[in-house]
Design an enzyme around this catalytic site. Structure first.
Site, PDB file in Angstrom:
ATOM      1  CG  HIS A 105      26.017 -11.005 -19.731  1.00 58.40           C
ATOM      2  ND1 HIS A 105      25.453  -9.849 -19.266  1.00 58.40           N
ATOM      3  CD2 HIS A 105      25.355 -11.316 -20.867  1.00 58.40           C
ATOM      4  CE1 HIS A 105      24.465  -9.498 -20.092  1.00 58.40           C
ATOM      5  NE2 HIS A 105      24.395 -10.364 -21.068  1.00 58.40           N
ATOM      6  NE  ARG A 148      24.033  -4.100 -20.744  1.00 59.34           N
ATOM      7  CZ  ARG A 148      24.975  -4.729 -21.431  1.00 59.34           C
ATOM      8  NH1 ARG A 148      25.923  -4.034 -22.020  1.00 59.34           N
ATOM      9  NH2 ARG A 148      24.979  -6.033 -21.521  1.00 59.34           N
TER      10      ARG A 148
END
Lengths: 258, 557
Positions: B327, B347
């Site tokens: 990740h 994000r």
């Protein structure tokens, strides 16, 4: 302790090698261990030599396995934290409470209504709450437990759901309650009733499910399954990207695959 | 622990200097350019999977010669925890229609569906019910529920692109077609989705999505799904029995070669016992706790890849295990929170990823492997990583942008989990960015299966992270919560149908384990290692050395 110990954290992939960290004494269930001051209580247990089976789950503050109570010799205050999130402090006397008995009602969500009557029928205890605030003080997630219990007694399920949303169901509230309520079970019932009956239903989801059941997308998706990799890459590269700040009314130029 | 130390505070200034212009660009819809498929390939050379020695060939079993992470190979080439001859298969502790190994999202979804088909179910799990990676998933669950702009067609394309077009098409088809049904199913069980006043689901982008289809419950979507599923299972206690702290160590087959139960280890009393079943579902999850290549991990304590070992020994092939998902955004500071997941939703909501100069070097919504490779490249080859007080490197994730883009208070409201976490370390992430680095996150591959959940072994059904094929070589955000629900439900139905209609009574056997031991010997593999591992060993080695009368088999006494 007297014996020389490794200075680094025992946690492979999680600690840092080499650096000198000062040690502090902590008392695990009354017994003293000296552990590096930078460790969480959970890693301190492991440093001391425990292989955790109870009291360890996600190691990230969300699963509720490692509720811990502690206090200091010069203090009357009982403090709480999640062992995986709380850094050790000198002279803390601590114990994990990985399990605390609490009775849970059995219900079929389809057959109950989102109101006070349902709550009272399944959890008659709810009305015993004396609003002493011990539960709030016992919550390692800083949830206003007493406030949601007050809301529960009023039948205000929206408030219960909102206030209890961060609950990890560790059970520390129930362990401290003087009238022996299992607050967190009441909270999840309220949240599920809220999610099912009070939050407005998502119509676009139902519409999509209906279209899927009618077979609307079978041939479109099967077409892609038969497409060779080069062509698939082309389609992928050319797909129209919804702008990040687009509103709900945004629609793509090409609607033939909708 | 009080906030960022002075040297990091100084570096933070650069982020603050560039922030207003970055926010303005975002408001104008100007994004950092995304990489083309060809550029992605170039960038992926910095991904840990592409490092030399990141893979080793397996020397035994159905995938002999297949090269995957050495940490997993070591376990596949290990012996059983038990001598099969010592297990008395005539002694059955529990008997049931459907046995589910694993109490996470997939296992629990399977239990509900199997119960609805009228079968008796046992869920056995080595820790507590709900102790699973599902609980820790944060950002959301993908599904094309908004028919005016999205459809399973686009979801399919996104999944294939994320997986390098290698995914098994039939599995992807099932994933995207079933997705909206799962969203509705969870809604009907009272999951608290983020919604607008009229019931419209709030949705966001994830890395590599072309439409905003990430449904969520704040930043604890997985926990909300897990506690909802678990609560429902607990209300069906008459038919769904849960055995906690019971770790499966071998599958039991019968004389017909069908799966007919499992051998378990009571983690607390250290006893072994047998469960007999008409059908078995393996839903044991992933393997982040193997710390592949020494990476920190976002995974649950129990994520040690047990199901891979059990299934492989019984004869199920592995697929897509040659790639591992890192990740892009794990916590790298403060040290106490190292490795913890920072959801991709940050994000998705607009937070830039920045180097030590406060400059962007990658679009924040590339697929996970590309994003991770870009962060690693920036910290290594480019040399613009942010140094942490413990001598590591990271990059900034500029969360304060979210409040500037979406209104004051958004970070606290939409990311309560992370807001509280950082507040404990006196960092207000609505005002200061987070320091992140890639962290071991997801087992992209696993046991081979078909869209009905079936493996080559009759009566052995699989679901969730233990399987391979759905996500190809790289999973997109929001597709694992979806995977566990879609294929968990299917597994439950398939297992119930099998138990009712096709299961065939027969003499129980662990011959496959003996045969596997024989193969190890023939391959010249000499080892004391046993598998499955059950739990990682974070014990202090110096203390271990002094535990003179404790005998450890693997990590467990």
């Amino acid at each position: 302790m007297g014996r020389k110990k490794r200075e680094d954290s025992p946690s492979k992939g999680e600690g840092k090698p080499g650096e000198e960290v000062p040690k502090v004494p902590i008392f695990i269930m009354g017994k003293m261990y000296e552990v590096p001051a930078s460790l969480t209580i959970q890693k301190a247990f492991e440093y001391a030599g425990y292989q955790l089976i109870r009291g360890c789950g996600c190691r990230g503050g969300i699963c509720g396995a490692c509720g811990t109570v502690y206090r200091f010799p010069d203090s009357q205050k009982i403090e709480v934290g999640l062992a995986c999130q709380t850094v050790v402090q000198p002279n803390m006397y601590l114990t994990m409470i990985p399990f605390f008995p609490a009775n849970r009602a059995i219900y079929d969500l389809e057959k109950i209504r989102p109101d006070l009557e349902s709550l009272m029928k399944l959890y008659p205890d709810v009305m015993r709450c004396v609003q002493c605030n011990t539960c709030t003080k016992a919550c390692p997630m800083d949830i206003e437990v007493m406030d949601y219990m007050a809301a529960a007694m009023r039948g205000d399920l929206v408030k219960v759901a909102e206030l209890s949303f961060d609950c990890v169901m560790c059970g520390l509230c129930a362990s401290r309650c003087p009238v022996e309520i299992a607050q967190y079970h009441i909270a999840i019932l309220a949240r599920r009733l809220y999610g099912k009956y009070i939050l407005p239903k998502s119509e676009h989801t139902d519409a999509m499910v209906k279209r899927i059941e009618e077979g609307t997308y079978e041939s479109k998706v099967e077409g892609l399954m038969k497409t060779d990799e080069d062509q698939l890459k082309k389609l992928y590269n050319e797909r129209e990207i919804e702008p990040e700040r687009a509103g709900e009314d945004w629609t793509p130029k090409d609607s033939q695959y909708l | 622990m009080s906030g960022y130390p002075p040297e990091l505070k100084r570096l933070l200034k650069k982020v603050e200097e560039t922030r207003p212009a970055r926010v303005e660009r975002k408001k104008r819809g100007e994004e950092f350019p995304v990489l083309s498929l060809q550029e992605r390939e170039e960038r992926l050379k910095f991904h840990p999977d592409y490092k030399g020695e990141s893979r080793r060939e397996i020397r035994v079993g159905p995938n002999k010669g297949y090269a995957i992470s050495p940490e997993i190979v070591d376990l596949l080439e290990a012996k059983s925890r038990v001598d099969p001859d010592q297990i008395d298969l005539s002694e059955i502790e529990y008997e049931t229609d459907v046995l589910i190994i694993g109490g996470g999202g997939a296992g629990t979804a399977a239990a509900l569906l199997a119960q609805e088909q009228g079968t008796k179910v046992i869920i056995a799990t080595k820790l507590r019910h709900g102790d699973a990676n599902t609980m820790m998933a944060e950002g959301g669950i993908q599904a094309a529920t908004k028919g005016d702009k999205d459809s399973p067609y686009y979801h399919y394309l996104d999944v294939m692109g994320g997986g390098h077009f290698k995914n098994t098409p039939e599995l992807v088809r099932t994933l995207v077609i079933e997705a909206p049904k799962v969203i509705a199913w969870l809604e009907s069980m009272g999951m608290m989705y983020g919604k607008t006043e009229d019931g419209t689901m709030r949705t966001l982008h994830g890395g590599g999505t072309c439409r905003q289809r990430m449904h969520y419950a704040a930043d604890i979507t997985g926990a909300e799904i897990m506690r909802t599923l678990r609560d429902e299972a607990r209300s069906r206690i008459e038919d769904i029995k849960v055995l906690e702290f019971s770790a499966a160590v071998e599958l039991i087959l019968n004389e017909h070669g069908h799966c007919a139960g499992a051998v378990f280890y009571n983690m607390e009393t250290e006893e072994y016992f047998n469960v007999k079943a008409k059908a078995v579902i393996l839903a044991t999850g992933g393997s982040g706790r193997l710390h592949i290549q020494g990476f920190m991990t976002t995974n649950h304590y129990g994520a040690t890849g047990d199901g891979l070992i059990l299934g492989y020994r019984a004869g199920v092939k592995l697929s897509f295990l040659h790639t591992v998902q890192y990740h892009p955004t794990g916590v790298v500071f403060p040290e106490q929170a190292e490795g913890l997941l920072i959801t991709e939703k940050f994000r998705g909501a607009g937070a830039n990823v920045l180097n030590v100069d406060g400059e962007q070097f990658v679009n924040e919504r590339e697929p996970r492997d590309v994003e991770s490779a870009s962060v690693i490249r920036e910290c290594t080859d480019v040399g613009k990583g942010v140094p942490t007080p413990t001598g590591k490197l990271g990059v900034w994730l500029d969360s304060p942008m979210i409040d500037m883009l979406r209104g004051e208070g958004t970070v606290q409201k939409e990311f309560p989990g992370k807001h509280i976490l950082f507040r404990r370390y006196e960092i207000d992430i609505s005002k200061e960015p987070m320091l992140i680095y890639p962290t071991l996150h997801y087992q992209n591959g696993g046991l081979e299966f078909n869209p009905e959940g079936e493996t080559v072994i009759p009566g052995l059904i699989v679901a969730g992270e233990v399987t391979g094929g759905v996500h190809g070589e790289n999973r997109l955000m929001g597709n694992s919560l979806l995977d566990v629900c879609v294929f968990g439900r299917i597994a439950g139905r398939t297992a119930a149908a099998y138990a009712k209609e096709r299961a065939k009574e027969g003499r129980l056997s662990l011959e496959h384990v003996k045969k596997y031991h024989g193969e190890l010997e023939e391959a010249g593999i000499v080892t004391d290692r046993v598998a499955p591992m059950l739990l990682p060993d974070y014990g202090n080695p110096e203390v271990r050395e002094r535990q003179l009368t404790a005998h450890y088999v693997g990590t467990i006494r």
